[in-house]
Design a protein around this motif. Structure first.
Motif, PDB file in Angstrom:
ATOM      1  N   SER A 157      65.619  41.419  83.675  1.00  0.00           N
ATOM      2  CA  SER A 157      64.375  42.031  84.138  1.00  0.00           C
ATOM      3  C   SER A 157      64.627  43.304  84.939  1.00  0.00           C
ATOM      4  O   SER A 157      63.800  44.223  84.944  1.00  0.00           O
ATOM      5  CB  SER A 157      63.568  41.033  84.975  1.00  0.00           C
ATOM      6  N   HIS A 158      65.787  43.397  85.607  1.00  0.00           N
ATOM      7  CA  HIS A 158      66.074  44.576  86.421  1.00  0.00           C
ATOM      8  C   HIS A 158      66.280  45.836  85.582  1.00  0.00           C
ATOM      9  O   HIS A 158      66.153  46.957  86.092  1.00  0.00           O
ATOM     10  CB  HIS A 158      67.317  44.331  87.278  1.00  0.00           C
ATOM     11  N   LEU A 159      66.587  45.654  84.286  1.00  0.00           N
ATOM     12  CA  LEU A 159      66.783  46.798  83.399  1.00  0.00           C
ATOM     13  C   LEU A 159      65.502  47.210  82.683  1.00  0.00           C
ATOM     14  O   LEU A 159      65.455  48.272  82.048  1.00  0.00           O
ATOM     15  CB  LEU A 159      67.860  46.474  82.348  1.00  0.00           C
ATOM     16  N   PHE A 160      64.476  46.374  82.773  1.00  0.00           N
ATOM     17  CA  PHE A 160      63.284  46.598  81.960  1.00  0.00           C
ATOM     18  C   PHE A 160      62.550  47.888  82.305  1.00  0.00           C
ATOM     19  O   PHE A 160      62.107  48.606  81.396  1.00  0.00           O
ATOM     20  CB  PHE A 160      62.352  45.397  82.048  1.00  0.00           C
ATOM     21  N   PRO A 161      62.380  48.235  83.592  1.00  0.00           N
ATOM     22  CA  PRO A 161      61.692  49.507  83.896  1.00  0.00           C
ATOM     23  C   PRO A 161      62.389  50.716  83.267  1.00  0.00           C
ATOM     24  O   PRO A 161      61.725  51.618  82.748  1.00  0.00           O
ATOM     25  CB  PRO A 161      61.730  49.564  85.422  1.00  0.00           C
ATOM     26  N   SER A 174      65.544  49.455  71.667  1.00  0.00           N
ATOM     27  CA  SER A 174      64.691  49.774  72.817  1.00  0.00           C
ATOM     28  C   SER A 174      64.898  48.759  73.930  1.00  0.00           C
ATOM     29  O   SER A 174      64.710  49.066  75.109  1.00  0.00           O
ATOM     30  CB  SER A 174      63.214  49.804  72.404  1.00  0.00           C
ATOM     31  N   GLY A 175      65.264  47.529  73.549  1.00  0.00           N
ATOM     32  CA  GLY A 175      65.447  46.460  74.523  1.00  0.00           C
ATOM     33  C   GLY A 175      64.149  45.858  75.007  1.00  0.00           C
ATOM     34  O   GLY A 175      64.157  44.989  75.897  1.00  0.00           O
ATOM     35  N   LEU A 176      63.005  46.280  74.430  1.00  0.00           N
ATOM     36  CA  LEU A 176      61.701  45.806  74.910  1.00  0.00           C
ATOM     37  C   LEU A 176      61.310  44.525  74.196  1.00  0.00           C
ATOM     38  O   LEU A 176      60.405  44.477  73.361  1.00  0.00           O
ATOM     39  CB  LEU A 176      60.650  46.902  74.705  1.00  0.00           C
ATOM     40  N   LEU A 177      61.993  43.447  74.562  1.00  0.00           N
ATOM     41  CA  LEU A 177      61.772  42.123  74.004  1.00  0.00           C
ATOM     42  C   LEU A 177      61.630  41.119  75.142  1.00  0.00           C
ATOM     43  O   LEU A 177      62.247  41.275  76.204  1.00  0.00           O
ATOM     44  CB  LEU A 177      62.932  41.724  73.097  1.00  0.00           C
ATOM     45  N   ARG A 186      64.228  50.680  80.549  1.00  0.00           N
ATOM     46  CA  ARG A 186      64.012  50.626  79.108  1.00  0.00           C
ATOM     47  C   ARG A 186      62.607  51.096  78.741  1.00  0.00           C
ATOM     48  O   ARG A 186      62.408  51.780  77.728  1.00  0.00           O
ATOM     49  CB  ARG A 186      64.246  49.200  78.612  1.00  0.00           C
ATOM     50  N   LEU A 187      61.623  50.730  79.530  1.00  0.00           N
ATOM     51  CA  LEU A 187      60.264  51.191  79.298  1.00  0.00           C
ATOM     52  C   LEU A 187      60.194  52.717  79.371  1.00  0.00           C
ATOM     53  O   LEU A 187      59.610  53.375  78.500  1.00  0.00           O
ATOM     54  CB  LEU A 187      59.317  50.575  80.321  1.00  0.00           C
ATOM     55  N   LEU A 188      60.804  53.279  80.401  1.00  0.00           N
ATOM     56  CA  LEU A 188      60.774  54.731  80.575  1.00  0.00           C
ATOM     57  C   LEU A 188      61.507  55.437  79.442  1.00  0.00           C
ATOM     58  O   LEU A 188      61.035  56.456  78.913  1.00  0.00           O
ATOM     59  CB  LEU A 188      61.395  55.099  81.922  1.00  0.00           C
ATOM     60  N   LEU A 191      56.159  53.637  69.552  1.00  0.00           N
ATOM     61  CA  LEU A 191      56.942  52.415  69.728  1.00  0.00           C
ATOM     62  C   LEU A 191      56.658  51.799  71.092  1.00  0.00           C
ATOM     63  O   LEU A 191      56.528  50.571  71.217  1.00  0.00           O
ATOM     64  CB  LEU A 191      58.431  52.713  69.578  1.00  0.00           C
ATOM     65  N   PHE A 192      56.545  52.625  72.117  1.00  0.00           N
ATOM     66  CA  PHE A 192      56.251  52.127  73.462  1.00  0.00           C
ATOM     67  C   PHE A 192      54.947  51.336  73.460  1.00  0.00           C
ATOM     68  O   PHE A 192      54.904  50.189  73.937  1.00  0.00           O
ATOM     69  CB  PHE A 192      56.153  53.303  74.434  1.00  0.00           C
ATOM     70  N   TRP A 193      53.872  51.915  72.911  1.00  0.00           N
ATOM     71  CA  TRP A 193      52.581  51.232  72.953  1.00  0.00           C
ATOM     72  C   TRP A 193      52.570  50.002  72.046  1.00  0.00           C
ATOM     73  O   TRP A 193      51.927  48.996  72.372  1.00  0.00           O
ATOM     74  CB  TRP A 193      51.461  52.195  72.556  1.00  0.00           C
ATOM     75  N   GLU A 194      53.290  50.046  70.938  1.00  0.00           N
ATOM     76  CA  GLU A 194      53.380  48.859  70.072  1.00  0.00           C
ATOM     77  C   GLU A 194      54.036  47.713  70.817  1.00  0.00           C
ATOM     78  O   GLU A 194      53.577  46.565  70.739  1.00  0.00           O
ATOM     79  CB  GLU A 194      54.179  49.206  68.814  1.00  0.00           C
ATOM     80  N   ARG A 195      55.084  48.001  71.572  1.00  0.00           N
ATOM     81  CA  ARG A 195      55.780  46.965  72.322  1.00  0.00           C
ATOM     82  C   ARG A 195      54.915  46.416  73.464  1.00  0.00           C
ATOM     83  O   ARG A 195      54.895  45.209  73.724  1.00  0.00           O
ATOM     84  CB  ARG A 195      57.086  47.533  72.903  1.00  0.00           C
TER      85      ARG A 195
END
Length: 383
Positions: free
Chosen positions: A304-308, A293-296, A310-312, A321-325
Motif C-alpha cells: 500500500s505504501h507504493l500505491f500513491p 502499472s501496479g494498480l491491482l 503508482r497512481l501518479l 488507463l488511470f481512470w479505467e483502473r
C-alpha cells in the motif's frame, strides 16, 4: 507519422551483390567496438559488405572505423544524429546484399553466425526471416544466467530442438501475446525484400521502434526459428532497454495498435471475422499495461505504501488507463487469464493459426560456402 519505406534495390551487377549486408550503426560506441569488429571479421562466411553509419561520434569511434577503409567490403558514412532507429535506417537504405544483418555496436556474433542464419533462407527461398535466441553477456563478455524468454520457451516446447517454420499469422500472434518479444535483433537475419514489404523502423517510439517493425515483418513473411545460439546481447549498467516498465508496455501496446489500425498493415481478413478481434489481439498487451502499472487490489493490500506513487506514475503516462483502473476499483480485468502461455494458446485457437510450427529440414549443401573457420572471439561459452 509516415512510415519510412525501402525502395526496390537498384540494378547491380551480380559481382556487386554480396550475400549479406551487415549494418553497423554507431554513436559513441568505442567501448565495445573492438569486440564487435572482431566478431564480424571472424565470420566463416566472407561474402559480406559492412555498412557503417556513424552519427558524428566524438569519443574516437569514427577515428577507429576510419582505419577499416582499406577493406573493400567496408563502406563508411557519417549521418545526422537523429536518434537510434534513424541511424539504423540510414544503414538499411544502403544495403546491396541478398540478406541483411543488423550488428548493434556493443553486441557480438559467434563465428558461424552468418553461416547458420543464411542456410535456412537459402534452402527456403519463400521465407524472408530466420531467428534464434541469443546469449546475454556482461561488460567483460561473460555469459549471464537468465530465465528463458517466454516466447522462446513456448516455441521450444513445440520444436524440441528442431528448426521450425512459423507461419506469419502465428508469429504475429506470438509477438502480440508475449510482452517482451523475441529478445534481440542480433539473432535475426532477413532478406532485403522484407524491408520493401514491412518498411523501415519507425523513429518516433523511443528505443522500441523494433516493437512495431517486428509486427509488420511478422505479417509479411513466415519465419524459421532455429535452436542454435549464434549471437549475443550485451547487458550494461543503466541500459534503458533492460528494465521493462509501464512506459515500455504502453509503447508496445501503441505499436500493436498502429499495425492493427493500418489498412496496409497486413492484418489477415479472416481475423476481422472473429467477434471483438481487435480487443482480443490487443488483450495481452493491455493486460501487460495493467500489470506494470501496479494498480491491482493485490498490490493495494500487499504494498500500500507504493500505491500513491503508482497512481501518479500512471496518471502521468496514460490518463485512460488511470481512470479505467480507478473506476473498476483496481479489480482484475473481467475474464482475464494471467499467464501468457494460456493467453497465447487461446489466441492461436480463436484465430485458427497454425500450431505447432512445421518442422523443416536444412540441407547440409544449402550453405553460404563458408571460408575456413577463423579463431573464435573470446566468450566463456558458445551460442
Amino acid at each position: 507519422m509516415t512510415r519510412p519505406i525501402l525502395q526496390p534495390n537498384p540494378a547491380l551487377k551480380a559481382s556487386e551483390r554480396p550475400l549479406v549486408s551487415i549494418c553497423l550503426p554507431t554513436l559513441n560506441a568505442i567501448e565495445f567496438l573492438q569486440q564487435r569488429m572482431d566478431s564480424i571479421l571472424a565470420q566463416t562466411v566472407r561474402d559480406w559488405e559492412l555498412i557503417v553509419c556513424d552519427s558524428y561520434s566524438d569519443d574516437g569511434t569514427w577515428e577507429y572505423l576510419s582505419k577499416l577503409a582499406s577493406d573493400a567490403r567496408v563502406r563508411l558514412h557519417q549521418v545526422p544524429r537523429e536518434g537510434l532507429y534513424a541511424g539504423w535506417n540510414e544503414c538499411l537504405r544502403r544495403v546491396r546484399g541478398e540478406f541483411v544483418y543488423v550488428a548493434t555496436a556493443d553486441d557480438t556474433m559467434y563465428p558461424r553466425c552468418l553461416e547458420i542464419l543464411s542456410a535456412p533462407l537459402l534452402a527456403h527461398p519463400d521465407v524472408d526471416m530466420v531467428m534464434t535466441e541469443v546469449d546475454e553477456i556482461g561488460v567483460n563478455d561473460e555469459i549471464l544466467p537468465r530465465p528463458q524468454p517466454r516466447i522462446w520457451k513456448y516455441l521450444g516446447t513445440a520444436l524440441q530442438g528442431r528448426p521450425g517454420r512459423v507461419s506469419r499469422e502465428t508469429f504475429a500472434l506470438l509477438l502480440a501475446g508475449f510482452p517482451l518479444g523475441i529478445g534481440s535483433i542480433t539473432g535475426v537475419l532477413i532478406r532485403r525484400r522484407l524491408l520493401e514489404k514491412s518498411g523501415l523502423y519507425p523513429t518516433d517510439l523511443s528505443y522500441l521502434g523494433d516493437a512495431e517493425w517486428a509486427l509488420r515483418a511478422a505479417l509479411a513473411s513466415d519465419v524459421i526459428a532455429l535452436p542454435d545460439r549464434v549471437a549475443t546481447w550485451r547487458i550494461r549498467p543503466g541500459q534503458a532497454s533492460r528494465k521493462f516498465d509501464l512506459g515500455q508496455s504502453l509503447i508496445f501496446r501503441k505499436a500493436l495498435e498502429r499495425v492493427l489500425d493500418d489498412p496496409q498493415g497486413g492484418v489477415p481478413d479472416h481475423w476481422k471475422q472473429v467477434p471483438g478481434w481487435r480487443e482480443r489481439v490487443l488483450g495481452p498487451r493491455s493486460w501487460a499495461a495493467v500489470e506494470y502499472s501496479g494498480l491491482l487490489r493485490m498490490n493495494l493490500r500487499r504494498k500500500s505504501h507504493l500505491f500513491p506513487r503508482r497512481l501518479l506514475n500512471t496518471w502521468r503516462q496514460d490518463r485512460a488507463l488511470f481512470w479505467e483502473r480507478v473506476t473498476c476499483l483496481f479489480a482484475l480485468p473481467a475474464g482475464l487469464r494471467q499467464d501468457y502461455e494460456t493467453i497465447v494458446s487461446e489466441l492461436l485457437k480463436d484465430f485458427h493459426a497454425e500450431w505447432p510450427p512445421r518442422i523443416v529440414e536444412i540441407p547440409t549443401d544449402c550453405t553460404a560456402s563458408p571460408a575456413p573457420a577463423s579463431p573464435s572471439v573470446s566468450h566463456s561459452s558458445s551460442w
